[in-house]
Write an enzyme that holds these catalytic residues in place. Structure first.
Site, mmCIF file in Angstrom:
data_model
loop_
_atom_site.group_PDB
_atom_site.id
_atom_site.type_symbol
_atom_site.label_atom_id
_atom_site.label_comp_id
_atom_site.label_asym_id
_atom_site.label_seq_id
_atom_site.Cartn_x
_atom_site.Cartn_y
_atom_site.Cartn_z
ATOM 1 N N ASP A 112 -1.327 -17.772 1.356
ATOM 2 C CA ASP A 112 -0.492 -16.684 0.847
ATOM 3 C C ASP A 112 0.877 -17.287 0.489
ATOM 4 O O ASP A 112 1.159 -18.454 0.807
ATOM 5 C CB ASP A 112 -0.375 -15.649 1.986
ATOM 6 C CG ASP A 112 0.339 -14.383 1.582
ATOM 7 O OD1 ASP A 112 0.483 -14.122 0.377
ATOM 8 O OD2 ASP A 112 0.758 -13.641 2.503
ATOM 9 N N GLU A 138 3.807 -18.928 -4.247
ATOM 10 C CA GLU A 138 4.399 -18.912 -5.610
ATOM 11 C C GLU A 138 5.396 -20.039 -5.816
ATOM 12 O O GLU A 138 5.487 -20.498 -6.961
ATOM 13 C CB GLU A 138 5.069 -17.551 -5.851
ATOM 14 C CG GLU A 138 4.097 -16.384 -5.885
ATOM 15 C CD GLU A 138 3.528 -16.025 -4.506
ATOM 16 O OE1 GLU A 138 4.223 -16.266 -3.514
ATOM 17 O OE2 GLU A 138 2.400 -15.531 -4.449
ATOM 18 N N ASP A 187 0.292 -7.436 -3.272
ATOM 19 C CA ASP A 187 0.686 -6.248 -2.512
ATOM 20 C C ASP A 187 0.709 -4.980 -3.362
ATOM 21 O O ASP A 187 1.763 -4.492 -3.767
ATOM 22 C CB ASP A 187 2.057 -6.490 -1.884
ATOM 23 C CG ASP A 187 2.025 -7.671 -0.925
ATOM 24 O OD1 ASP A 187 0.912 -8.127 -0.583
ATOM 25 O OD2 ASP A 187 3.096 -8.139 -0.530
HETATM 26 C C1 NOJ Z 1 2.099 -11.012 1.826
HETATM 27 C C2 NOJ Z 1 0.680 -10.839 1.418
HETATM 28 O O1 NOJ Z 1 0.592 -10.444 0.077
HETATM 29 C C3 NOJ Z 1 0.004 -9.866 2.342
HETATM 30 O O2 NOJ Z 1 -1.344 -9.726 1.953
HETATM 31 C C4 NOJ Z 1 0.106 -10.366 3.775
HETATM 32 O O3 NOJ Z 1 -0.482 -9.433 4.639
HETATM 33 C C5 NOJ Z 1 1.562 -10.576 4.142
HETATM 34 N N1 NOJ Z 1 2.168 -11.475 3.204
HETATM 35 C C6 NOJ Z 1 1.725 -11.119 5.568
HETATM 36 O O4 NOJ Z 1 1.112 -12.342 5.675
#
Ligand code: NOJ
Length: 916
Positions: free
Chosen positions: A485, A488, A567
């Site tokens: 995660d 970017e 998200d």
């Molecule tokens: C951002 C991610 O997009 C999300 O899916 C994740 O739960 C959180 N970071 C925490 O790791």
């Protein structure tokens, strides 16, 4: 005593404020006006430059020439035009300085694709060439231009048709240089720009094209709307590609999100083409539409002009051309096509055990349970919070005993803690991204202060990949896979929540040059880690295919693993947006993708959650996930009705597994998307060119999901002019009849989304409900065939161990094609060539049989009987699915018991007319 987590949280809040204050407003991110290079070049025609005719030479597959600018004699550019069959590569860079070229994205085999140009004509104004595939390509000299024509002479596209080509040459700083050349500022972040202005701009006219697709990632329409008028006035925002952690993104906005693929596909009847710019710097694309076609106007901050024109002519030809450049989709492990249950966070081992048991208790299949950042010791990845997870090995083994897997998150920010082994070792070895003074860059992320590995360096990736051996990653097992995660990369206190552009990478490259590929390199290091682990710890002969989910991506990510759309929110708009988002990713060569089921932020009600599962059962990647502050939402928490409906949706997914897996084997070989827009298959049906309410899974299965609150029915458009067979009722629809082509299908919340099997096609299924894909391994296969008007249907099945590389290394797979024609169903295994595989092993036999055959579209199913050789096969009219006994529209053959390996024929015969 305060827990480590709590201290880390305070550290983050001190820097970035609490979540509510973190909520990203549009003004936290740049628009074109805020980026000096975009502001400078947008809508501005390039300087008067030309190709010096005396500089032009042709040798084999290469054309070389110089572009001169009379106003800047030291700014001569070198141009190369390369023929790669149906792909033309245009490369322009400076003669006088070395600019960054993104390494490792193109396959090494691209250098072998070169094919000799045929010179048709040379003059003082132009060089006329022909590719080996018969395309005419005209290199115009003044201004420089490249026009590509189809073998039949139709114009396809033209580079620099509107004269936007501009190449800012490297220069030394002068007194009085314009503002924004040598530094700029955004919201308190100063970007020192030691290279000065280095941007590149150009335009490409896709002739006669009104519909263009791709350039993900954003939550906007599939068929991308124009961003400027043809004359460049009344500008909206251009489409941006700059990988960013965009908090609470909107469901309908051209805003660029977590990943970038600079590939734009244009489609008109009988001609699809694409433009791909291999450049990882911040990039903007304007689209202007006119009768002439769609003009795309591209601007990137740095790098070189390395543009590929993929000349089609069909969308699948473009996909194959792109796959030859950047690779096909990695063949996933079978488990990863199952359902994934994730949440930020499953709290502890008891929670994990409870959720796992919940699936079995409610008869819902699933394959993978995920752990988010809270499972670690203070966000130190590769560690466990031992209060919450005291026996992680036992927990993983417990899941494994039921054929299930675990996925743990591992993010790229490394906590700067001298007692943390990973940090200490990386710092000692100098593996982090550097500040301009050579020290390791430190930014803020989940663990507080963090350093970031310079994964653009192959040596750093090699070191990173070693972290995944179970001997290094303590208390991990080979049943554990990985989620990357925030790659970017997300830097909470950086400009636009990412790294400053003047930070330094391997070889002295600025972050500016590598930004959009950073996430891919990180993903790649992790994938290499799991691949090495597989060969070392699971099977030295055949290994274990990695599974690593990534949020950031770039061209080439398809070779590594799936991505998800980040998200999203528990809103109907986000449910709707997920369809064009995933379709756009597939168009851009990244088919393995999904959106968080239920929506990451907020709390879906039972209806939204149910609809989301019903849709997502057809996403290529299928995972439920939720933010830490949301209510629990495991599928059985919304009452009996919702539980039953979600169970049905997930079971529908598992039923389709043989078809899905076969589609991935195709995506692996040909780059074709799994989830496809209608135009992909129906390239002449203009009415569906911007349809994003429906989609196809593979070539043959159309899904028309309910996407609106309170919907009791969905309007369905059946593309083309052929037959479609409802997989719900078995009824045949004729798309040539207006009343069938456009009809309204019932979409009761109790029902699965209306799905239709295209006449002439087939799907393969496994119908026994099981707890996971592992439990389906030996299950018999059902063929569902939908006849076209000529009474013909075709399909294929690919199957292997679902796990290792034995298919590629030892031919351990079965690939069969089948067709029903003239009342004979012929089944035969192939030599795998069509899927790019080595010859199949004679010994390998998964021992699987075809047991049920369902034929849709026979006028009178009761009139038929069937035979396999001398054996009579049970044949009766019946329903499409074994589980629904209401209608009898199909001819159903039972207890067929024919092996998937080998060849056989089943013959249909008319029953003798019953004597009265
Ligand atoms: C951002 C991610 O997009 C999300 O899916 C994740 O739960 C959180 N970071 C925490 O790791």
């Amino acid at each position: 005593m305060m827990s480590r987590n709590f201290i880390a949280l305070i550290a983050i809040l001190a820097v970035v404020g609490p979540w509510s204050a973190l909520a990203i407003k549009a003004h936290d991110f740049k628009t074109c006006k805020d980026a000096a290079f975009c502001d400078r070049l947008r809508g501005v025609r390039g300087p008067a430059v030309h190709i010096d005719p005396a500089s032009v030479s042709v040798s084999g597959a290469h054309v070389a020439a110089s572009i001169v600018n009379p106003a800047a004699p030291n700014a001569t550019l070198s141009l190369r035009l390369l023929s790669l069959g149906s792909t033309v590569r245009l490369h322009v860079t400076e003669l006088s300085s070395l600019r960054y070229e993104v390494p490792g994205i193109l396959l090494p085999s691209v250098s072998e694709m070169l094919e000799e140009w045929k010179v048709l004509q040379t003059s003082d104004d132009a060089l006329e060439l022909q590719t080996s595939a018969g395309h005419r390509v005209v290199l115009g000299f003044s201004p420089p231009s490249v026009a590509c024509f189809s073998p039949s002479g139709e114009p396809i596209l033209k580079w620099n048709a509107d004269g936007y080509f501009a190449f800012e040459h490297t220069r030394t700083k002068q007194e009085g240089d314009p503002e924004g050349w040598w530094e700029e500022e955004f919201r308190g972040h100063r970007d020192s720009k030691p290279q000065g202005p280095n941007a590149i701009a150009f335009d490409v006219l896709m002739e006669g094209v009104q519909h263009v697709y791709g350039i993900p990632e954003r939550a906007s329409r599939l068929s991308l709307p124009a961003s400027v008028d043809p004359n460049g006035t009344a500008p909206g925002e251009p489409y941006r590609m700059y990988n960013l952690d965009v908090f609470e993104y909107l469901s309908d906005s051209p805003f660029g999100l977590y990943g970038s693929i600079p590939l734009l596909m244009g489609h008109r009847p009988a001609q699809t083409s694409a433009v791909f710019w291999l450049n990882a710097a911040e990039m903007y694309v304007d689209l202007a539409k006119s009768e002439a076609g769609t003009s795309s106007r591209w601007i990137a901050e740095s790098g070189v002009l390395d543009v590929f024109f993929l000349l089609g002519p069909s969308s699948s030809a473009v996909a194959a051309q792109y796959a030859r450049l950047t690779g096909g989709t990695a063949l996933p492990q079978l488990f990863s096509l199952g359902y994934h249950q994730c949440r930020w966070n499953y709290k502890d081992e008891a929670d994990v055990a409870g959720v796992d048991a919940g699936f079995d208790l409610h008869g819902i299949p699933y394959d993978v349970l995920w752990l988010d950042i809270e499972h670690t010791d203070g966000k130190r990845y590769f560690t466990w919070d031992k209060n919450l997870f005291p026996t992680p090995v036992r927990m993983q083994q417990d899941l494994a005993s039921r054929g299930r897997k675990m996925v743990n998150i591992v993010d790229p920010h490394i906590k700067t803690d001298a007692n943390y082994r990973v940090y200490k070792e990386a710092e000692e070895k100098g593996l982090f991204v550097k500040n301009k003074d050579g020290t390791s860059f430190k930014g803020h992320c989940w663990p507080g202060e963090s350093a970031y590995l310079d994964v653009t360096n192959p040596d750093v990736r090699a070191w990173w990949s070693q972290q995944f051996y179970t001997s290094v990653y303590k208390e991990s097992t080979t049943n554990l896979y990985i989620w990357n995660d925030m790659n970017e990369p997300s830097v909470f206190n950086g400009p636009e929540i990412t790294m400053a552009k003047d930070l330094l990478h391997h070889g002295g490259a600025e972050h500016r040059d590598v930004h959009n590929a950073f996430g891919l390199y990180y993903h790649q290091g992790t994938v290499e880690g799991l691949r090495n682990r597989g060969f070392k710890e699971i099977s030295s002969e055949y290994g274990d295919r990695p599974f690593v989910l990534s949020r950031a991506f770039f061209s080439g990510t398809q070779r590594l693993g799936p991505i998800w759309t980040g998200d999203n929110s528990a809103e109907w708009g986000h449910l709707q947006a997920s369809v064009p988002m995933l379709l756009s990713l597939g168009v851009a060569g990244l088919p393995f993708s999904g959106a968080d089921v239920g929506g990451f932020f907020g709390n879906p009600d039972a209806e939204l959650l149910t609809r989301w599962y019903q849709l997502a059962a057809y996403y290529p990647f299928f995972r439920g996930h939720a933010h830490i502050e949301t209510k629990r939402r495991e599928p059985w928490l919304f009452g009996e009705d919702a539980t039953r409906r979600v169970r049905e949706a997930i079971r529908a997914r598992y039923r389709l597994m043989p078809y899905l897996y076969t589609l991935f084997a195709r995506a692996n070989a040909t780059g074709e998307p799994v989830m496809r827009p209608l135009f992909w298959e129906f390239g002449d049906d203009e009415a569906v060119f911007d349809n994003q309410e429906e989609f196809l899974v593979g070539p043959g299965l159309l899904v028309a999901p309910a996407l609106h609150q309170g919907a009791a029915a969905v309007p369905v458009t059946l593309p083309g002019r052929g037959l479609w067979h409802s997989l719900d009722s078995g009824r045949a629809y004729d798309a040539a009849l207006e009343g069938d082509r456009l009809h309204v299908a019932s979409a009761d919340l109790d029902a699965l989304p209306p799905t239709y099997l295209r006449g002439g096609h087939a799907v393969t299924m496994r119908e026994r409900p099981r707890r996971s894909t592992a439990a389906m391994r030996g299950d018999p296969v059902t063929l569902v065939l939908g006849l076209d008007r000529a009474g013909v249907a075709r399909g294929e099945l690919y199957l292997d161990d679902g796990r290792s590389y034995a298919y590629a290394l030892a031919g351990e797979y079965v690939h069969a094609t089948f067709s029903l024609k003239n009342n004979e169903l012929r089944w035969a295994t192939t030599d795998g060539r069509d899927l790019g595989l080595p010859a199949p092993s004679a010994e390998y036999d998964p021992g699987v049989v075809v047991d049920r055959i369902v034929i849709l579209g026979l006028a009178d199913p009761a009139a038929w009987q069937a035979r396999a050789g001398d054996r009579a096969v049970e044949a009766e009219p019946g329903p499409v699915r074994a589980a629904t006994a209401v209608e009898t529209p199909a001819l159903v053959l039972r207890k067929v018991a024919l092996p998937i390996k080998g060849s056989w024929t089943v013959t249909l015969e008319r029953r003798a007319a019953a004597s009265s």
